[in-house]
Design an enzyme around this catalytic site. Structure first.
Site, PDB file in Angstrom:
ATOM      1  N   GLU A 173     -56.752  73.152 -23.188  1.00  0.00           N
ATOM      2  CA  GLU A 173     -56.791  72.210 -24.310  1.00  0.00           C
ATOM      3  C   GLU A 173     -56.697  72.925 -25.651  1.00  0.00           C
ATOM      4  O   GLU A 173     -56.122  72.378 -26.614  1.00  0.00           O
ATOM      5  CB  GLU A 173     -58.061  71.360 -24.208  1.00  0.00           C
ATOM      6  CG  GLU A 173     -57.979  70.364 -23.052  1.00  0.00           C
ATOM      7  CD  GLU A 173     -59.322  69.929 -22.507  1.00  0.00           C
ATOM      8  OE1 GLU A 173     -60.343  70.075 -23.238  1.00  0.00           O
ATOM      9  OE2 GLU A 173     -59.381  69.456 -21.353  1.00  0.00           O
ATOM     10  N   TYR A 225     -68.288  69.844 -22.886  1.00  0.00           N
ATOM     11  CA  TYR A 225     -68.342  70.291 -21.493  1.00  0.00           C
ATOM     12  C   TYR A 225     -69.742  70.650 -21.004  1.00  0.00           C
ATOM     13  O   TYR A 225     -70.102  70.287 -19.872  1.00  0.00           O
ATOM     14  CB  TYR A 225     -67.357  71.445 -21.270  1.00  0.00           C
ATOM     15  CG  TYR A 225     -65.936  70.944 -21.164  1.00  0.00           C
ATOM     16  CD1 TYR A 225     -65.429  70.491 -19.949  1.00  0.00           C
ATOM     17  CD2 TYR A 225     -65.100  70.896 -22.279  1.00  0.00           C
ATOM     18  CE1 TYR A 225     -64.135  70.003 -19.841  1.00  0.00           C
ATOM     19  CE2 TYR A 225     -63.805  70.410 -22.186  1.00  0.00           C
ATOM     20  CZ  TYR A 225     -63.326  69.966 -20.967  1.00  0.00           C
ATOM     21  OH  TYR A 225     -62.051  69.473 -20.861  1.00  0.00           O
ATOM     22  N   VAL A 235     -41.665  50.536 -18.947  1.00  0.00           N
ATOM     23  CA  VAL A 235     -40.372  50.695 -19.623  1.00  0.00           C
ATOM     24  C   VAL A 235     -40.507  51.480 -20.921  1.00  0.00           C
ATOM     25  O   VAL A 235     -39.525  52.051 -21.415  1.00  0.00           O
ATOM     26  CB  VAL A 235     -39.742  49.300 -19.893  1.00  0.00           C
ATOM     27  CG1 VAL A 235     -40.497  48.555 -20.982  1.00  0.00           C
ATOM     28  CG2 VAL A 235     -38.267  49.413 -20.224  1.00  0.00           C
TER      29      VAL A 235
END
EC number: 1.14.12.17
Length: 401
Positions: free
Chosen positions: A139, A97, A276
């Site tokens: 997280e 970060y 799907v």
């Protein structure tokens, strides 16, 4: 963590028009700048989306949304959850970060120059720190609950062709232990080295079977490429270069697009194309749980050649009275059998099947291309379905909203 002052909040919000105009230019420059200084981070980012511009555009929208809601961060909750799960699946860690923040602020300066003053930059530095802390905290909880850390070696125990485009890979832990549990609807990241790019590339694939401890199954569509899109590097490597016995590296299951297994109310599973795959996991799990919930399985694809899990679905419907199916083929082939392979010709139209899918208290789970999901969501809303009962999944750099 330094809190934003009222003046800093006002400064961040004042940049919203600038971000609307120059956001993508800033984020494109940001990625170029960051990769120049930290080329090792290319392993964490989909380079195809970098080249197409999809990823910079997505980041620009996210930065814009953050600035616009800087005084109402609760509005970003669903987006934070979705992005944090993607980050955790890619093994993005707290140390990444500060790197992102440094180069994002640097890109703002490089692109806007004197148009942005130092107090505004200072405000954005604090705002970015606030956002980074939100993601790091979210997280951390995901990593704490994960089945393992980072990427783990799995062996391809079986490879099975499901359609002209989709192939399933049955993955078992290379150390011989049992496969982990997961929630139906979750996904894993699989990473492969791409010679053409010279870096590892992660891709996220929904798990397409029930969590039974025998294997983790992913069902991958081979992306051949179109005029507006390059061929998929990893999907083609998996289809052509990964055989039974091959070792692949897999992240722990993540994702918040999951079936609520505690409910007893009806379920409508709606998918387009390779969307799907999480639906087969949800349906397989309901069957494994012995659930008596009413389930309607709605699927849309081009024709029988690309209709994955067709035989499995037909056999499952035949043996479970609480399960119904509705299949749309957009371009019916000469050999396609109405009532056996498909039920309707054309694109999925929820108004056309309202009598089959509008059920009191039902939850609707939708996965497929972003335009497909928008169309189904809007169609269901127009038919009176509460938005809270409509759940969608998005991969890559798309957004339904």
């Amino acid at each position: 963590m330094t809190a934003l002052t009222a003046d800093q909040i006002a400064r961040v919000k004042a940049t919203v028009p600038v971000l609307a105009e120059h956001g993508t230019t800033i984020t494109k420059h940001f990625y170029k700048r960051m990769f120049a200084h930290h080329p090792e981070l290319k392993n964490l980012f989909n380079q195809t989306h970098q080249q197409s511009g999809n990823q910079p555009e997505t980041l620009a929208r996210a930065v814009y949304a953050y600035a616009a809601n800087i005084d109402n961060l609760g509005a970003l909750g669903p987006a934070v959850s979705r992005i944090a799960n993607k980050h955790a699946s890619l093994n993005i860690r707290p140390e990444h970060y500060p790197i992102v923040g440094r180069h994002l602020l640097g890109a703002i300066v490089d692109v806007l120059g004197d148009a942005v003053d130092q107090p505004t930059l200072d405000a954005w530095e604090v705002a970015y720190g606030q956002l980074a802390n939100i993601f790091v905290g979210t997280e951390a909880k995901l990593y704490q609950g994960a089945a393992w850390s980072g990427f783990r070696p799995f062996k391809v125990a079986r490879k099975h062709v499901e359609s002209d485009e989709i192939t399933s890979f049955y993955l078992t832990p290379a150390d011989g232990t049992a496969a982990c549990g997961f929630e139906p609807g979750q996904y894993v990241s699989v990473t492969r080295f791409v010679d053409k790019l010279g870096v590892d590339q992660p891709r996220q694939y929904s798990l397409s079977d029930a969590p039974h401890g025998k294997w983790l199954r992913i069902s991958v569509k081979r992306e051949d490429g179109r005029e507006d899109a390059a061929p998929g590097h990893v999907s083609n490597l998996l289809h052509a270069g990964v055989e039974e016995g091959t070792i692949v590296h897999v992240s722990a299951p993540m994702g918040d697009f999951t079936l609520d297994r505690k409910k007893t109310t009806p379920v409508v599973l709606m998918s387009g194309g390779v969307g799907v795959t999480p639906m087969t996991s949800m349906l397989s799990t309901l069957l494994a749980d012995g659930s008596e919930r009413s389930v309607t399985f709605v699927h849309a694809c081009r024709n029988s050649r690309v209709h994955a899990f067709r035989e499995w679905l037909n056999e499952t419907v035949a043996s479970h009275p609480n399960l119904k199916r509705v299949v749309f083929y957009e371009a019916v082939d000469a050999g396609d059998r109405k009532g056996i392979d498909y039920d309707f010709e054309g694109r999925l139209d929820v108004a056309q099947i309202a009598d089959r899918i509008i059920v009191p208290d039902a939850d609707y789970y939708i996965c497929g291309p972003v335009p497909f999901m928008r169309a189904q969501r809007d169609g269901l809303t127009a038919l009176g379905v509460d938005a809270a009962r409509i759940h969608t999944e998005v991969f890559g750099s798309g957004a339904v909203e």
